[in-house]
Design an enzyme around this catalytic site. Structure first.
Site, PDB file in Angstrom:
ATOM      1  N   CYS A  36       0.816  -1.224   0.000  1.00  0.00           N
ATOM      2  CA  CYS A  36       0.000   0.000   0.000  1.00  0.00           C
ATOM      3  C   CYS A  36       0.845   1.268   0.000  1.00  0.00           C
ATOM      4  CB  CYS A  36      -0.866   0.051   1.258  1.00  0.00           C
ATOM      5  SG  CYS A  36      -1.855  -1.380   1.545  1.00  0.00           S
TER       6      CYS A  36
HETATM    7  N1  LIG Z   1      -5.629   4.258   6.526  1.00  0.00           N
HETATM    8  C1  LIG Z   1      -5.517   3.997   5.102  1.00  0.00           C
HETATM    9  C2  LIG Z   1      -5.102   2.573   4.784  1.00  0.00           C
HETATM   10  C3  LIG Z   1      -4.841   2.379   3.288  1.00  0.00           C
HETATM   11  C4  LIG Z   1      -4.398   0.967   2.919  1.00  0.00           C
HETATM   12  C5  LIG Z   1      -3.893   0.946   1.508  1.00  0.00           C
HETATM   13  C6  LIG Z   1      -4.081  -0.347   0.736  1.00  0.00           C
HETATM   14  N2  LIG Z   1      -3.744  -0.344  -0.549  1.00  0.00           N
HETATM   15  O1  LIG Z   1      -4.588  -1.316   1.256  1.00  0.00           O
END
Ligand SMILES: NCCCCCC(N)=O
Length: 357
Positions: free
Chosen positions: A349
């Site tokens: 992420c």
């Molecule tokens: N608090 C925001 C979390 C974002 C997670 C990003 C993702 N690609 O799972």
């Protein structure tokens, strides 16, 4: 896009480099984001062994980020509302003549005013344009189609996997039907087939991003987050997706090999961790005892390497073995990542690759 002959390559294809954004907001990152910053430095160091790393950071934190990061990491100023460049960064597409363009989806903090995680998100929504400017590529901007890069994975050969939980949720594109959403993805990423999983990891605050539960190793081969514990709500979720995947064929008509990547034991926020996070109205709270969406599937595929999250769990070693088996030609590197998980995501992420067009 299809009409221009561009396609989204698989993450396992060669990269020019990767972007990461620096964490700092104290209402999502505990203790003034200092533990998270140290972990982001470790992730940047691990990836920079394989490919060029660029870190985007606010002006306020520029000197600190530059000081904490190793010299080989490039540090540039990119304003942001938080550090999830997988989701607010550009999705790069390439054509057969070595050209690259960036798809700049609309970003609304994972659900906007319906079930978004913070407000506002305008700086995040400008990140993709700034990265395509730095990379000197043209850009496709979609003002009226909301998508996070973490909610899709492709095999580079016409197939995309995603979850209904996320793409059909009310906070993304309620004005569009499933078929209309499919057609936009097929057009912009040059796809023939979309395989719809149902849900993502249990209690995932992104509405179940696919990048936390399933990833393409190579065309026709997927790793799926798994548990054998039928009492864990994760079991039904993973089983349902396993049945979907093993009963699907991809854009080339292949059956799909699904390997299991066992999740760690449930990871719960501790009292101390919860107390380190500023409580701000409108931002998702981090409460003691909340179960986090821990999964080894949230790893980054770099040139010749895999950088995956460690949770201090007995399954850390099992995950490394499973990854090495899946990627025999890549070096497998684990980085302790609980601090990223506490922010709601993980290593995949916080990264966004730039393909080697
Ligand atoms: N608090 C925001 C979390 C974002 C997670 C990003 C993702 N690609 O799972």
């Amino acid at each position: 896009p299809k009409k221009d002959g561009f396609r989204m390559p698989g993450e396992f294809e060669p990269h020019k480099g990767v972007y990461i954004l620096w964490p700092e907001r104290p209402d999502n990152w505990r203790d003034g984001a200092k533990p998270a910053q140290h972990t982001f430095v470790n992730v940047a160091k691990a990836i920079s062994e394989f490919e060029h790393v660029t870190v985007g950071v606010s002006d306020e934190q520029y000197a600190n980020a530059r000081h904490m990061l190793p010299d080989e990491v490039e540090v540039v100023e990119i304003s942001n509302d938080d550090s999830w460049i997988r989701d607010c960064g550009p999705t790069f597409v390439v054509n057969d003549n070595g050209k690259m363009r960036g798809v700049d989806w609309h970003f609304n903090a994972w659900g906007g005013l319906v079930d978004g995680l913070y407000f506002p998100w305008d700086k995040d929504d400008r990140v993709a344009q700034k990265v395509t400017e730095i990379e000197r590529t043209d850009r496709y901007r979609l003002d009226d189609f909301t998508l996070e890069g973490g909610s899709i994975h492709v095999d580079g050969e016409g197939t995309l996997i995603t979850t209904e939980e996320c793409l059909l949720s009310q906070g993304r594109n309620p004005q569009l039907s499933k078929e209309q959403i499919e057609n936009i993805l097929k057009e912009y990423l040059n796809l023939e087939k979309i395989i719809w999983l149902k849900k993502g990891i249990y209690n995932d605050e992104t509405n179940g991003h696919v990048d936390n539960i399933a990833n393409y190793v190579e065309p026709g081969h997927i790793l799926l987050a798994w548990t054998d514990d039928k009492d864990d709500p994760q079991y039904e979720i993973s089983k349902e997706n396993y049945d979907i995947l093993t009963n699907s064929t991809d854009a080339k008509g292949r059956k799909i090999q699904v390997d299991k990547l066992y999740v760690p034991k449930p990871v719960l926020i501790t009292k101390e961790e919860s107390e380190g996070v500023d409580a701000v109205d409108g931002t998702l709270p981090r409460q003691e005892g909340d179960r986090l969406a821990a999964s080894y599937v949230n790893y980054y595929t770099a040139n010749g390497g895999i950088v995956f999250p460690l949770f201090g769990d007995p399954n850390d070693e099992k995950a490394k073995e499973t990854l090495q088996k899946a990627y025999p030609d890549r070096k497998i590197v684990g980085v302790p990542a609980r601090e990223i998980l506490l922010g709601g995501g993980n290593i995949h992420c916080i990264t966004q690759q730039v393909p080697n067009a």
